[in-house]
Design an enzyme around this catalytic site. Sequence first.
Site, short mmCIF file in Angstrom:
data_model
loop_
_atom_site.label_atom_id
_atom_site.label_comp_id
_atom_site.label_asym_id
_atom_site.label_seq_id
_atom_site.Cartn_x
_atom_site.Cartn_y
_atom_site.Cartn_z
N HIS A 1 0.84 -1.19 0.00
CA HIS A 1 0.00 0.00 0.00
C HIS A 1 0.87 1.24 0.00
CE1 HIS A 1 -3.20 2.80 1.14
NE2 HIS A 1 -3.99 1.90 0.60
N GLU B 1 -7.97 -5.17 -0.46
CA GLU B 1 -8.49 -5.93 -1.59
C GLU B 1 -8.48 -7.43 -1.36
OE1 GLU B 1 -9.91 -4.11 -3.45
OE2 GLU B 1 -8.79 -2.38 -4.17
C1 LIG Z 1 -0.60 -0.56 -3.83
C2 LIG Z 1 0.70 -0.28 -4.59
C3 LIG Z 1 0.35 0.22 -6.00
C4 LIG Z 1 1.51 0.80 -3.84
O1 LIG Z 1 2.57 1.16 -4.65
P1 LIG Z 1 3.72 2.18 -4.27
O2 LIG Z 1 3.40 2.90 -3.01
O3 LIG Z 1 3.99 3.02 -5.47
O4 LIG Z 1 4.93 1.24 -3.97
P2 LIG Z 1 6.09 0.93 -4.96
O5 LIG Z 1 5.54 0.60 -6.32
O6 LIG Z 1 7.09 2.03 -4.85
O7 LIG Z 1 6.67 -0.40 -4.33
C5 LIG Z 1 7.88 -0.47 -3.57
C6 LIG Z 1 8.57 -1.74 -3.91
O8 LIG Z 1 7.80 -2.83 -3.42
C7 LIG Z 1 7.40 -3.69 -4.49
N1 LIG Z 1 6.01 -4.05 -4.31
C8 LIG Z 1 4.99 -3.23 -3.95
N2 LIG Z 1 3.85 -3.91 -3.88
C9 LIG Z 1 4.15 -5.19 -4.19
C10 LIG Z 1 3.39 -6.36 -4.30
N3 LIG Z 1 2.07 -6.34 -4.08
N4 LIG Z 1 3.99 -7.50 -4.66
C11 LIG Z 1 5.33 -7.52 -4.89
N5 LIG Z 1 6.12 -6.44 -4.80
C12 LIG Z 1 5.54 -5.28 -4.46
C13 LIG Z 1 7.57 -2.88 -5.76
O9 LIG Z 1 7.83 -3.72 -6.87
C14 LIG Z 1 8.71 -1.98 -5.43
O10 LIG Z 1 9.91 -2.66 -5.65
P3 LIG Z 1 11.16 -1.89 -6.34
O11 LIG Z 1 11.51 -0.77 -5.39
O12 LIG Z 1 12.20 -2.95 -6.46
O13 LIG Z 1 10.65 -1.38 -7.66
C15 LIG Z 1 1.57 -1.57 -4.68
O14 LIG Z 1 1.87 -2.03 -3.38
C16 LIG Z 1 0.90 -2.66 -5.50
O15 LIG Z 1 1.03 -2.66 -6.73
N6 LIG Z 1 0.17 -3.62 -4.86
C17 LIG Z 1 -0.53 -4.63 -5.59
C18 LIG Z 1 -1.86 -4.09 -6.13
C19 LIG Z 1 -2.91 -3.96 -5.07
O16 LIG Z 1 -3.12 -4.85 -4.25
N7 LIG Z 1 -3.57 -2.80 -5.09
C20 LIG Z 1 -4.64 -2.49 -4.14
C21 LIG Z 1 -4.22 -1.36 -3.26
S1 LIG Z 1 -5.41 -1.09 -1.96
#
Ligand SMILES: CC(C)(COP(=O)(O)OP(=O)(O)OC[C@H]1O[C@@H](n2cnc3c(N)ncnc32)[C@H](O)[C@@H]1OP(=O)(O)O)[C@@H](O)C(=O)NCCC(=O)NCCS
Length: 361
Positions: free
Chosen positions: A252, A307
């Site tokens: 998140h 989710e």
């Molecule tokens: C929710 C979300 C978009 C937040 O993204 P964010 O704050 O931008 O976090 P980041 O994309 O910077 O992630 C940080 C790191 O953790 C990793 N990461 C984040 N969520 C992850 C997940 N669900 N599974 C695997 N790796 C994950 C990213 O790949 C990133 O790695 P990197 O630094 O090597 O590129 C992200 O956690 C995600 O895509 N989750 C899955 C989708 C989901 O469940 N969405 C519903 C949200 S309520």
Amino acid sequence: MISLGLENVVVAETDLSLVDGLKGHLVYRNHWARDLAINNTFEEVAHLLWYGHLPSEQELADLNAKLVANRELPAHVKAVVDAMPDDMDMMEVLRTGVASLPLAGDTWPPTLDQIIYLTAKLPTIIAHRYARLNNREPVAPRTDLGHTANYLYMLKGEEPLTAHVRAFDAYLILTQEHGLNASTFTARVIASTRSDLVSSITGAIGALKGPLHGGAPSEVTEMIEAIGTKENAEPWIKAKLAAGERLMGFGHRIYRTTDPRAIALSKVASELTAEDKWFDLAVHVEQIALRLLKEHKPNRPLETNVEFYAAAVMRAIGLPDELFTPSFAVSRTVGWSAHVLEAAKGKIIRPQSNYTGTMPE
Ligand SMILES: CC(C)(COP(=O)(O)OP(=O)(O)OC[C@H]1O[C@@H](n2cnc3c(N)ncnc32)[C@H](O)[C@@H]1OP(=O)(O)O)[C@@H](O)C(=O)NCCC(=O)NCCS
């Protein structure tokens, strides 16, 4: 300095909700969201967000009456929905159906009557489309059922179980509002230009549709089904992470601890699905995923988000995957529109970008 994805940037003041990512707190106007989900109804919490306080008996009756009176769709909206090809995604249909709703009177500034009108329409658009896809005549909305019960009634064509209405209500309450998430920010950006409420909500639906935002729960059920057995959980997840893929239902932007909505919904789901094989597998997958995510990203807490258990609740009450994200839109419309009222009073939202191209000669 650039903040990619506007991470940690504060761009608004709101008295609608507090999302505390370190403590795992979610507050709607001085109330714990988890308590509202147990003790209140969709309409009561919507009243809290829109009007600033939980309703008196009379205020609730007035709000109910207005919502009920606005449930039917205008003929042209039904025609728009019916004209869309069967293979179009339900969120695309919802986005287009909402975009075609006419607002009576002045479109600026947005009003609570417009908000109630729009909120009442979303379940009917979804149920209308769902019935058509299943070769059924759409069921007319009932006037004697609450917002959640009527939505389930229109989807299923029969009166829903009380336990299902309560569980779904809890889900819808917990997802009504959540600070400046991507879709709410979208709604606020559009409202800040003094565009109309329908445009704000249409744009927000487009943002919610993305798999990194509201599109995740259907991918959670796909993941559990693809894993299939407890033994397969570890190798399956390891392979996904090794391939650089994300696990849906985890991580998140704000929470660095378990999403409080996931905690509340896991309880709701477990009460509905005692001794259910799918749920048992989902809980197992969650445990393995949390361990492997810790190994995968030791410096970035990646915990269960809303989710994951939203998927479990919606599956338990018999909703198919294609209705998960549209149902999220049904609830989040409340938060979007409350934010629209706030943003409508503010400055136009207009950040800057750094030009990285070259200059002409
Ligand atoms: C929710 C979300 C978009 C937040 O993204 P964010 O704050 O931008 O976090 P980041 O994309 O910077 O992630 C940080 C790191 O953790 C990793 N990461 C984040 N969520 C992850 C997940 N669900 N599974 C695997 N790796 C994950 C990213 O790949 C990133 O790695 P990197 O630094 O090597 O590129 C992200 O956690 C995600 O895509 N989750 C899955 C989708 C989901 O469940 N969405 C519903 C949200 S309520």
